[in-house]
Design a protein around this motif. Sequence first.
Motif, PDB file in Angstrom:
ATOM      1  N   VAL A 305       0.844  -1.194   0.000  1.00  0.00           N
ATOM      2  CA  VAL A 305       0.000   0.000   0.000  1.00  0.00           C
ATOM      3  C   VAL A 305       0.879   1.243   0.000  1.00  0.00           C
ATOM      4  O   VAL A 305       2.069   1.188   0.284  1.00  0.00           O
ATOM      5  CB  VAL A 305      -0.948   0.039   1.223  1.00  0.00           C
ATOM      6  CG1 VAL A 305      -1.866  -1.162   1.232  1.00  0.00           C
ATOM      7  CG2 VAL A 305      -0.158   0.117   2.526  1.00  0.00           C
ATOM      8  N   MET A 306       0.258   2.376  -0.285  1.00  0.00           N
ATOM      9  CA  MET A 306       0.949   3.659  -0.242  1.00  0.00           C
ATOM     10  C   MET A 306       0.146   4.613   0.626  1.00  0.00           C
ATOM     11  O   MET A 306      -0.971   5.005   0.273  1.00  0.00           O
ATOM     12  CB  MET A 306       1.094   4.249  -1.639  1.00  0.00           C
ATOM     13  CG  MET A 306       1.763   5.614  -1.642  1.00  0.00           C
ATOM     14  SD  MET A 306       1.845   6.309  -3.295  1.00  0.00           S
ATOM     15  CE  MET A 306       2.184   8.022  -2.880  1.00  0.00           C
ATOM     16  N   LYS A 307       0.698   4.963   1.788  1.00  0.00           N
ATOM     17  CA  LYS A 307       0.094   5.956   2.675  1.00  0.00           C
ATOM     18  C   LYS A 307       1.201   6.940   3.037  1.00  0.00           C
ATOM     19  O   LYS A 307       1.944   6.739   4.000  1.00  0.00           O
ATOM     20  CB  LYS A 307      -0.479   5.314   3.949  1.00  0.00           C
ATOM     21  CG  LYS A 307      -1.320   4.063   3.718  1.00  0.00           C
ATOM     22  CD  LYS A 307      -2.593   4.332   2.927  1.00  0.00           C
ATOM     23  CE  LYS A 307      -3.360   3.027   2.725  1.00  0.00           C
ATOM     24  NZ  LYS A 307      -4.445   3.150   1.741  1.00  0.00           N
ATOM     25  N   HIS A 308       1.329   7.994   2.240  1.00  0.00           N
ATOM     26  CA  HIS A 308       2.440   8.939   2.356  1.00  0.00           C
ATOM     27  C   HIS A 308       1.953  10.322   2.764  1.00  0.00           C
ATOM     28  O   HIS A 308       0.838  10.721   2.456  1.00  0.00           O
ATOM     29  CB  HIS A 308       3.182   9.068   1.023  1.00  0.00           C
ATOM     30  CG  HIS A 308       4.008   7.882   0.661  1.00  0.00           C
ATOM     31  ND1 HIS A 308       4.705   7.795  -0.538  1.00  0.00           N
ATOM     32  CD2 HIS A 308       4.272   6.731   1.315  1.00  0.00           C
ATOM     33  CE1 HIS A 308       5.361   6.641  -0.579  1.00  0.00           C
ATOM     34  NE2 HIS A 308       5.107   5.980   0.518  1.00  0.00           N
ATOM     35  N   ILE A 309       2.849  11.038   3.432  1.00  0.00           N
ATOM     36  CA  ILE A 309       2.666  12.457   3.702  1.00  0.00           C
ATOM     37  C   ILE A 309       3.868  13.177   3.117  1.00  0.00           C
ATOM     38  O   ILE A 309       5.012  12.836   3.410  1.00  0.00           O
ATOM     39  CB  ILE A 309       2.535  12.736   5.205  1.00  0.00           C
ATOM     40  CG1 ILE A 309       1.296  12.034   5.771  1.00  0.00           C
ATOM     41  CG2 ILE A 309       2.470  14.246   5.470  1.00  0.00           C
ATOM     42  CD1 ILE A 309       1.231  12.033   7.278  1.00  0.00           C
ATOM     43  N   TYR A 310       3.599  14.154   2.249  1.00  0.00           N
ATOM     44  CA  TYR A 310       4.661  14.899   1.589  1.00  0.00           C
ATOM     45  C   TYR A 310       4.703  16.327   2.111  1.00  0.00           C
ATOM     46  O   TYR A 310       3.663  16.913   2.436  1.00  0.00           O
ATOM     47  CB  TYR A 310       4.440  14.933   0.075  1.00  0.00           C
ATOM     48  CG  TYR A 310       4.675  13.609  -0.597  1.00  0.00           C
ATOM     49  CD1 TYR A 310       5.952  13.230  -1.016  1.00  0.00           C
ATOM     50  CD2 TYR A 310       3.624  12.716  -0.796  1.00  0.00           C
ATOM     51  CE1 TYR A 310       6.174  12.002  -1.624  1.00  0.00           C
ATOM     52  CE2 TYR A 310       3.838  11.490  -1.393  1.00  0.00           C
ATOM     53  CZ  TYR A 310       5.113  11.129  -1.805  1.00  0.00           C
ATOM     54  OH  TYR A 310       5.336   9.914  -2.405  1.00  0.00           O
ATOM     55  N   LYS A 311       5.906  16.877   2.173  1.00  0.00           N
ATOM     56  CA  LYS A 311       6.066  18.307   2.392  1.00  0.00           C
ATOM     57  C   LYS A 311       6.174  18.951   1.021  1.00  0.00           C
ATOM     58  O   LYS A 311       6.997  18.551   0.200  1.00  0.00           O
ATOM     59  CB  LYS A 311       7.316  18.620   3.220  1.00  0.00           C
ATOM     60  CG  LYS A 311       7.475  20.105   3.508  1.00  0.00           C
ATOM     61  CD  LYS A 311       8.702  20.381   4.381  1.00  0.00           C
ATOM     62  CE  LYS A 311       8.863  21.883   4.639  1.00  0.00           C
ATOM     63  NZ  LYS A 311      10.050  22.187   5.463  1.00  0.00           N
ATOM     64  N   ILE A 312       5.329  19.944   0.769  1.00  0.00           N
ATOM     65  CA  ILE A 312       5.354  20.609  -0.521  1.00  0.00           C
ATOM     66  C   ILE A 312       5.639  22.095  -0.337  1.00  0.00           C
ATOM     67  O   ILE A 312       5.458  22.650   0.751  1.00  0.00           O
ATOM     68  CB  ILE A 312       4.037  20.419  -1.302  1.00  0.00           C
ATOM     69  CG1 ILE A 312       2.888  21.209  -0.642  1.00  0.00           C
ATOM     70  CG2 ILE A 312       3.685  18.950  -1.427  1.00  0.00           C
ATOM     71  CD1 ILE A 312       1.670  21.349  -1.525  1.00  0.00           C
ATOM     72  N   ASP A 313       6.086  22.734  -1.416  1.00  0.00           N
ATOM     73  CA  ASP A 313       6.329  24.172  -1.412  1.00  0.00           C
ATOM     74  C   ASP A 313       5.800  24.746  -2.719  1.00  0.00           C
ATOM     75  O   ASP A 313       6.110  24.230  -3.793  1.00  0.00           O
ATOM     76  CB  ASP A 313       7.818  24.473  -1.266  1.00  0.00           C
ATOM     77  CG  ASP A 313       8.076  25.936  -0.924  1.00  0.00           C
ATOM     78  OD1 ASP A 313       7.791  26.785  -1.775  1.00  0.00           O
ATOM     79  OD2 ASP A 313       8.551  26.220   0.187  1.00  0.00           O
ATOM     80  N   ILE A 314       4.990  25.790  -2.615  1.00  0.00           N
ATOM     81  CA  ILE A 314       4.373  26.375  -3.807  1.00  0.00           C
ATOM     82  C   ILE A 314       5.110  27.615  -4.302  1.00  0.00           C
ATOM     83  O   ILE A 314       4.718  28.205  -5.305  1.00  0.00           O
ATOM     84  CB  ILE A 314       2.894  26.735  -3.544  1.00  0.00           C
ATOM     85  CG1 ILE A 314       2.768  27.869  -2.512  1.00  0.00           C
ATOM     86  CG2 ILE A 314       2.114  25.508  -3.101  1.00  0.00           C
ATOM     87  CD1 ILE A 314       1.348  28.384  -2.341  1.00  0.00           C
ATOM     88  N   SER A 315       6.184  28.013  -3.616  1.00  0.00           N
ATOM     89  CA  SER A 315       6.803  29.319  -3.900  1.00  0.00           C
ATOM     90  C   SER A 315       7.379  29.411  -5.301  1.00  0.00           C
ATOM     91  O   SER A 315       7.446  30.507  -5.880  1.00  0.00           O
ATOM     92  CB  SER A 315       7.883  29.632  -2.864  1.00  0.00           C
ATOM     93  OG  SER A 315       8.901  28.657  -2.883  1.00  0.00           O
TER      94      SER A 315
END
Length: 425
Positions: A305-315
């Motif tokens: 399975v895939m249960k991920h939390i990502y840190k993203i940046d929109i800048s």
Amino acid sequence: MMKNILLLTFCAVGLFSACKNDNEEPVKFVVPELSNAGAAIPYTVLSTENNTSIRNGGFGSAAVAHPTHAGEFYALTDRGPNADATGGKYFPVPDYTPRIGHFRLKSDGTIEKLGEILLKDPSGKNISGRPNPAGKGATGEIPYDLNNNVLAYDDYGLDPEGLVAMKDGTFWVSDEYGPHIVHVAADGKEIERISPLNLQTGNRKLPAVFEKRWANRGMEGLAITPNEKTLVGIMQSRLYNPSNAAAINKTLTRLVTFDIATGQTKQYLYRQELNDNSNSEITALSSTAFLVVERDQKFSADGSVMKHIYKIDISEATDVSGDFNAINGMLINDKALEANTWEELAAANIKPVKKALAVDLMSALGNYPHDKLEGMWLINQNTLGVINDDDFAIWSDPTTKIKQKTLSPTKGTQVDGNTLYIVKF
């Protein structure tokens, strides 16, 4: 079983401005280090239908920290118990009102329910989770009871999925119908409804392209920047833009920002890891950095399975707003964004948000048995509480219409229930 505890002072982390008691002393919150089995969220039984217990759990669509009370959080239900029907959905509790639960994580690692806030229309009447009629955010779903009677549509119905708790005591809720973003008072009464539709004269709107949302995969997550000026919503999956067949880029989904004061919006692209994955939650770390849940639809009992939390940046991401009123939004190569490959978008200098893996739930916990990772409570700058959506402990069934939801369609016997897990990121 309890392990060690971690003593945290909220004022030190800079995420909570109201973190003092009546004597203006910093409030310290002892965060229990839960076992990998997590902590169960309390529930009651709504009813029993077709030999199936329907639980008034369902508090897993979203989670958010209480803005002023350390150790407390809110969790959101979706539209209520439902199951697949031909052309629509069965609603075994037709008048169920979507709600916000208020909870406290106690020092012994258990969770106490402090109350709940029922969502209401502008007149103060409880809404239901039944679909909106045509022109009000309809998804095309027909609502039925378990006797196959067609139920009334609800002009103010919501399928809530994203939640923001403001310091003034109000809330913002996003949903999967319109999709709508709704501002509600502390008692749950609707203050404002924002959608791609002209719902009332002078009503502020979302870009028209969001009408192309995939039914049941609408605005799944909602966050607020730390200065409480900008809402940030994320769609669960690709838009059917211009249609399901033409939306060949099955890893492209959209974020939208909404300036609360001006109503101005911007849009950004997020690249998923697998086709038609789900982005189930978003939480702000700063004005440009966020945590985002990305998951598949599988149970660990049934394989990888895939249960991920990502840190993203929109800048550094490209604003792909295009024409606000165009139903297909920005066009590249005379095609909707979802009709372009990532290579075509890159050639047109379209940059998605930057992302980096923050937490793999399977690695962090050893196992994550649930299919729907959806709620995310930011406890401090490196500690998260995550909650699954248990679907009110029911599933669709072609013969009996509903059946008990377990931790695997084929192998499970344990009933799925809302569970809080604590992880570091």
